[in-house]
Design an enzyme around this catalytic site. Structure first.
Site, PDB file in Angstrom:
ATOM      1  N   SER A  44      30.303  60.456  43.660  1.00 46.50           N
ATOM      2  CA  SER A  44      30.297  61.833  44.173  1.00 46.50           C
ATOM      3  C   SER A  44      28.976  62.524  43.879  1.00 46.50           C
ATOM      4  O   SER A  44      28.454  63.264  44.720  1.00 46.50           O
ATOM      5  CB  SER A  44      31.465  62.619  43.561  1.00 46.50           C
ATOM      6  OG  SER A  44      32.674  62.011  43.968  1.00 46.50           O
ATOM      7  N   SER A  67      37.984  53.087  46.693  1.00 41.07           N
ATOM      8  CA  SER A  67      38.308  52.043  47.687  1.00 41.07           C
ATOM      9  C   SER A  67      38.136  50.633  47.120  1.00 41.07           C
ATOM     10  O   SER A  67      37.190  49.939  47.463  1.00 41.07           O
ATOM     11  CB  SER A  67      37.478  52.238  48.957  1.00 41.07           C
ATOM     12  OG  SER A  67      36.113  52.427  48.679  1.00 41.07           O
ATOM     13  N   ASP A 105      61.546  16.976  53.128  1.00 33.92           N
ATOM     14  CA  ASP A 105      62.176  17.206  51.831  1.00 33.92           C
ATOM     15  C   ASP A 105      61.515  18.435  51.230  1.00 33.92           C
ATOM     16  O   ASP A 105      60.317  18.440  50.999  1.00 33.92           O
ATOM     17  CB  ASP A 105      61.937  15.969  50.956  1.00 33.92           C
ATOM     18  CG  ASP A 105      62.522  16.141  49.567  1.00 33.92           C
ATOM     19  OD1 ASP A 105      63.411  16.990  49.390  1.00 33.92           O
ATOM     20  OD2 ASP A 105      62.082  15.404  48.659  1.00 33.92           O
ATOM     21  N   THR A 106      62.307  19.488  51.028  1.00 38.85           N
ATOM     22  CA  THR A 106      61.692  20.741  50.560  1.00 38.85           C
ATOM     23  C   THR A 106      62.267  21.170  49.217  1.00 38.85           C
ATOM     24  O   THR A 106      63.399  20.869  48.898  1.00 38.85           O
ATOM     25  CB  THR A 106      61.912  21.878  51.571  1.00 38.85           C
ATOM     26  OG1 THR A 106      63.315  22.104  51.686  1.00 38.85           O
ATOM     27  CG2 THR A 106      61.342  21.536  52.919  1.00 38.85           C
ATOM     28  N   ASP A 141      68.489  20.282  40.712  1.00 43.14           N
ATOM     29  CA  ASP A 141      69.252  19.149  40.217  1.00 43.14           C
ATOM     30  C   ASP A 141      70.354  18.687  41.163  1.00 43.14           C
ATOM     31  O   ASP A 141      71.231  17.928  40.772  1.00 43.14           O
ATOM     32  CB  ASP A 141      69.856  19.513  38.854  1.00 43.14           C
ATOM     33  CG  ASP A 141      68.761  19.806  37.842  1.00 43.14           C
ATOM     34  OD1 ASP A 141      67.762  19.065  37.845  1.00 43.14           O
ATOM     35  OD2 ASP A 141      68.900  20.785  37.090  1.00 43.14           O
ATOM     36  N   ILE A 195      80.055  13.850  43.940  1.00 37.17           N
ATOM     37  CA  ILE A 195      81.516  13.923  44.053  1.00 37.17           C
ATOM     38  C   ILE A 195      82.155  12.948  43.046  1.00 37.17           C
ATOM     39  O   ILE A 195      83.299  13.131  42.631  1.00 37.17           O
ATOM     40  CB  ILE A 195      81.959  13.639  45.524  1.00 37.17           C
ATOM     41  CG1 ILE A 195      83.401  14.067  45.791  1.00 37.17           C
ATOM     42  CG2 ILE A 195      81.769  12.183  45.898  1.00 37.17           C
ATOM     43  CD1 ILE A 195      83.602  15.563  45.965  1.00 37.17           C
TER      44      ILE A 195
END
Lengths: 641, 302
Positions: free
Chosen positions: A482, A549, A118-119, A42, A175
């Site tokens: 096994s 595995s 713009d990130t 924001d 501001i």
């Protein structure tokens, strides 16, 4: 403002040729700045960029009309036009009101051309921020004047610094909502300086702005008479970020060998740093082979000199071996050449980074196999604390030791962004999973040399009358691995073959006693067994590995460790319901009751093989028959005769 | 005349050449999609520069909807011949057999079948693993977020939320069998950059970009050029000769002309500077629905 998309209109052309020529010249002389904006959701990033595009007249009438329409639907600014909608491009973003990807925007003023990335601000988009920052020279960090410095402000400052940006603008936005209070501005500025001093920024300027109303963005605001610094745009137009790329040592990674006919052999690439002239000596970093530059070729004619960022084709004065991935450098200023280095890594994938797992590493124009051998520490991006870590998850940053399959040339990232940056690519999904910055070379590797041995694998195997091989049994717990492996060994033994079984449970009692069942430990578990089986292969043995595995990557790693044809993957394909029913060790019961964590098939994934040499379905056929099928496979593959 | 060293156009040129070379070096079977427009002209020029004195090591491909301006087709064939490059022209023969066209089937369906489907068909047919396109990020909002190397699934789909991170100038060129990457070397160019570069480098473009007297009719506020006799005219509708030019080129029934007297490159650039309507406005397909470009791209449109 137009009411709707304007129809085809007649445009008058009334610029005089002189005015036009002057204009073109001014365009050519314009400098160029790439910057990134970051801030939390924001703080008003998109509004600020929308404001810059709007004020620099980059918004066309039909786009504005579309935004007016959209503002009524999705806007968050009441009756005013929501300038953020100009920027938030993807449908999903417009609906959610947040920015989820990197968007690149272009604007131009009389003095400069700008590309702005713009990130997004959320912590889960750290990777997008790193992406935007990787090509930027300056960062605008937005702060909401009402809230002051937040955790995310610190995170953004840290990432910006990590990616090597040296110029920062602190845009103290909204501001107007704190009545243009100078004390508020000063307090935030001081707050920022108190934690950012360690980040090595060359410049840091704080500007009080209102993106929504335009105060101090382009024009100086009368509502903040106490502010005597530049407006945001004035600062962006005048700041000198022009680094000293051309004055650094020459580096050109070779992209492409240019060979149209037998008479021409050139090396095409983009100069990363430095400058060259015909006659300059260069060496191929790594091999150290030396030559002089004969010509610098372009379609517009040969050049007398070429410098950083230029794409050229270099012809040498003699034939030396150069291929894609090599770096041409001056003999006097050579880069590091090593097969290990320490680096910062930003992890970008859902799948965690595990030490020992092999990735493809691309640095410059070179790609090699790499693995993280150790995570020295993880850095908390919010507090900058160093934490112990055995793995890295999405959006985490770690400081790691990396080992490569072969020696490569590189520079520390700080000295050279092009020869010190790398990406990590997953070899199965081909996703870009990590981004890294080289810190320094590790010397250890140079002190461990291979002991050359006179008796080799082939002589050892010949003595036993067999070819060495790994039979890798994979499958769920209770699938019958096994049991079948045991039967296969018995049959081979009866035929006089030399074999050994590495069984998951047994190995965990000794060699891997220190490992648990987290994903990271499972990776290490397999790495050790793969290395051990490789030693057995080297000894000329047929080794039967019986391990759950569960991950494709590690089975792939084990396969890659031995020669082609030596690795045979045996998938014991038993459905989980059958395994659960058998439950020979009572483990499923425990896992289902929640007493056993990270149990494969229950709360830990099993990735079934896609390239197994043989698939054994234990729900059809007796173990004896299945074991015989495997022995037949060994005969067909020429392991035994 | 070449662009000055150190100018922003030179930086754009260098960046594009780097991208084009990277594709040639890393992909097995790349192709350059050549749409005959001004952006394609610049892209082709950059490819010639990237490999000089060699020729670009990949063919050009034009997906022909059979409704392109005649001048475009002539220009295409001549250019490929002059430069000595392989040119593949692909037409969706099924669409031709079904008689698909913009007048009979509407612009959306025509574009889907003759352009989007046709492109996918061609990429699959030749097994290309990388395809250059001339799109720019400044053209449209969803393009602003697309990578330079844009990954496509085996079905040629684009997933905007799952794009590969793209850092520095390190491009991930890895694809599995059937998958491909669309590469946009002009990503960071603006329309003005394109025109200035064409002027500085003296690049030849299709004459339709220059103003001339051409027969047009006005439909829904858009001036459509009557390029051949397949254009159905309403009762009493008479093509009018007007001084017009085109800001973008595509299928002639879907491309709006603007009235203009800009007959030289400087005129065009000057006109741009005072233009107040953005470029894709001239394309009828974009106005069909909001965010339509993103939808088309997900489906495989360039």
């Amino acid at each position: 403002m137009s009411q709707s998309a304007a129809p085809a209109s007649t445009v008058a052309v009334d610029l005089s040729p002189e005015a036009f020529a002057e204009y073109l010249e001014s365009q050519e002389k314009k400098s160029f700045l790439r910057f990134i904006t970051c801030g939390s959701v924001d703080d008003g990033k998109s509004t600020l960029i929308g404001r810059l595009l709007f004020e620099t007249k980059l918004i066309f009438e039909d786009q504005l009309a579309a935004v007016e329409r959209d503002s009524k639907k999705h806007g968050t600014t009441g009756d005013d036009i929501d300038l953020a909608l100009l920027v938030d491009g993807l449908e999903a973003e417009r609906q959610q009101g947040i920015t989820i990807d990197v968007a690149y925007r272009f604007f131009t003023t009389d003095k400069r051309k700008f590309i702005v990335a713009d990130t997004p601000g959320h912590e889960q988009y750290t990777r997008n921020m790193a992406t935007g920052a990787s090509t930027a020279d300056l960062a605008v960090l937005l702060v909401d004047a009402r809230n002051g410095i937040q955790v995310q402000t610190k995170r953004h400052a840290f990432l910006v610094s990590l990616l090597g940006i040296r110029h920062v603008v602190l845009a103290i936005n909204k501001i107007d909502l704190v009545n243009f209070d100078q004390n508020r501005y000063e307090a935030i500025k001081k707050d920022f300086a108190s934690f950012a001093h360690g980040f090595d920024f060359d410049t840091m300027v704080a500007v009080p702005i209102s993106a929504r109303y335009g105060d101090n963005v382009v024009a100086r605001s009368e509502r903040s008479p106490w502010y005597d610094g530049p407006t945001l745009l004035e600062h962006l137009e005048t700041i000198e970020v022009q680094s000293d790329l051309e004055d650094r040592p020459f580096r050109m990674p070779v992209q492409w060998v240019n060979r149209p006919n037998l008479d021409f052999r050139g090396f095409s690439g983009t100069i990363a740093t430095g400058r060259v002239r015909p006659g300059d000596p260069v060496v191929v970093a790594g091999s150290g082979r030396e030559a002089k530059i004969a010509r610098i070729v372009t379609m517009d004619g040969d050049l007398e000199e070429a410098a950083a960022s230029e794409a050229v084709t270099i012809v040498l004065d003699r034939e030396i071996d150069v291929s894609r991935g090599d770096i041409l450098v001056p003999p006097s200023h050579r880069p590091e050449v090593a097969d290990q280095f320490a680096a910062h890594i930003v992890w970008m994938a859902e799948q965690h980074l595990y030490p020992g797992r092999p990735y493809l590493l691309k640095i410059g124009t070179r790609s090699v196999t790499a693995q993280v051998t150790e995570i020295k520490h993880r850095i908390d991006v919010n507090t900058f604390d160093h934490l112990a870590a055995k793995e890295l998850s999405l959006n985490e940053v770690g400081f790691c030791n990396i080992s490569l399959s072969e020696e490569i040339a590189f520079d520390p990232y700080e000295a050279n962004r092009d020869t010190g940056a790398f990406i990590l690519v997953d070899r199965l999904t081909n996703q870009t999973v990590g981004a890294g910055m080289v810190w320094f070379a590790l010397r250890r590797a140079t002190n461990i040399h291979w002991q050359a041995l006179d008796v080799d694998k082939n002589t050892r195997a010949a003595l036993k009358g067999q070819k060495p091989a790994v039979l890798w049994f994979t499958g769920l717990s209770g699938s019958g691995k096994s049991t079948i492996a045991n039967l296969v060994e018995k049959k081979l033994n009866a035929q006089g073959r030399h074999t050994y079984i590495l069984d998951g449970d047994n190995v965990r009692h000794g060699l891997n006693r220190d490992l648990g069942f987290t994903d990271a430990d499972r990776v290490e578990n397999i790495r050790r067994v793969a290395e051990t089986s490789k030693l057995f292969v080297d000894a000329g043995m047929i080794v039967l590995v019986s391990f759950i595995s569960p991950f494709r990557s590690e089975r792939r790693m084990a396969r890659d460790m031995v020669e082609d044809g030596e690795f045979l993957e045996v998938f014991i394909d038993t459905p989980i319901e059958v395994c659960r029913q058998r439950d020979p060790k009572g483990l499923y019961k425990k896992a289902d009751a929640g007493q056993l964590k990270n149990f494969t098939g229950v709360d830990s994934p099993y990735e079934a093989p896609v390239e197994a040499e043989i698939v054994i379905d234990t729900t059809v056929g007796e173990p004896e028959e299945n074991a015989e099928r495997i022995v037949t496979l060994l005969r067909e593959r020429g392991v035994i005769d | 005349m070449a662009v000055d060293r150190g100018s922003h156009l030179k930086r754009l040129e260098d960046e594009s050449i780097h991208i084009i070379r990277e594709v040639a070096a890393e992909f097995r079977n790349p192709v350059m999609l050549y749409s005959i427009g001004k952006d394609s002209a610049v892209m082709l020029h950059l490819a010639m520069k990237a490999f000089y004195p060699s020729k670009p090591p990949f063919p050009l491909m034009h997906v022909d909807t059979t409704w392109k301006f005649r001048e475009m087709v002539e220009f295409r064939d001549r250019k490929a011949r002059e430069l000595g490059l392989d040119l593949i022209v692909h037409i969706n023969e099924e669409g031709v057999r079904d008689g698909v066209g913009p007048f009979t089937h509407g612009s959306a369906y025509h574009t889907q079948v003759m352009k989007t489907d046709s492109l996918k068909q061609a990429l699959t047919k030749y097994g290309f693993d990388a395809a250059f396109g001339g799109a720019r990020r400044d053209e449209e909002k969803s393009r602003a977020k697309e990578r330079v190397f844009s990954f496509r699934t085996a079905n040629h789909g684009w997933d905007p939320k799952n794009q590969r991170p793209e850092l520095w100038h390190l491009y991930n060129c890895r694809v599995a069998k059937g998958e491909s990457i669309r590469v946009f070397p002009l990503s960071n160019w603006t329309e003005l950059d394109i025109w200035q570069y064409i002027m500085m480098e003296n690049i030849e473009i299709v004459p339709l970009y220059y103003a001339a007297m051409r027969p047009v009719v006005e439909r829904d506020g858009t001036l459509i050029m009557v390029d051949d006799d397949r254009m159905p005219l309403a009762d009493g509708e008479e093509p009018e000769q007007k001084l017009v030019r085109f800001r973008t080129l595509g299928c002639y029934p879907l491309t709006g002309a603007i009235e203009s007297s800009a007959a030289t490159l400087p005129d065009i650039v000057a006109e741009m500077l005072i233009a107040r309507t953005s470029e894709r406005q001239g394309r009828v397909i974009d106005q069909d629905e909001n965010a339509s470009m993103e939808k088309k791209k997900r489906e495989g449109y360039f």
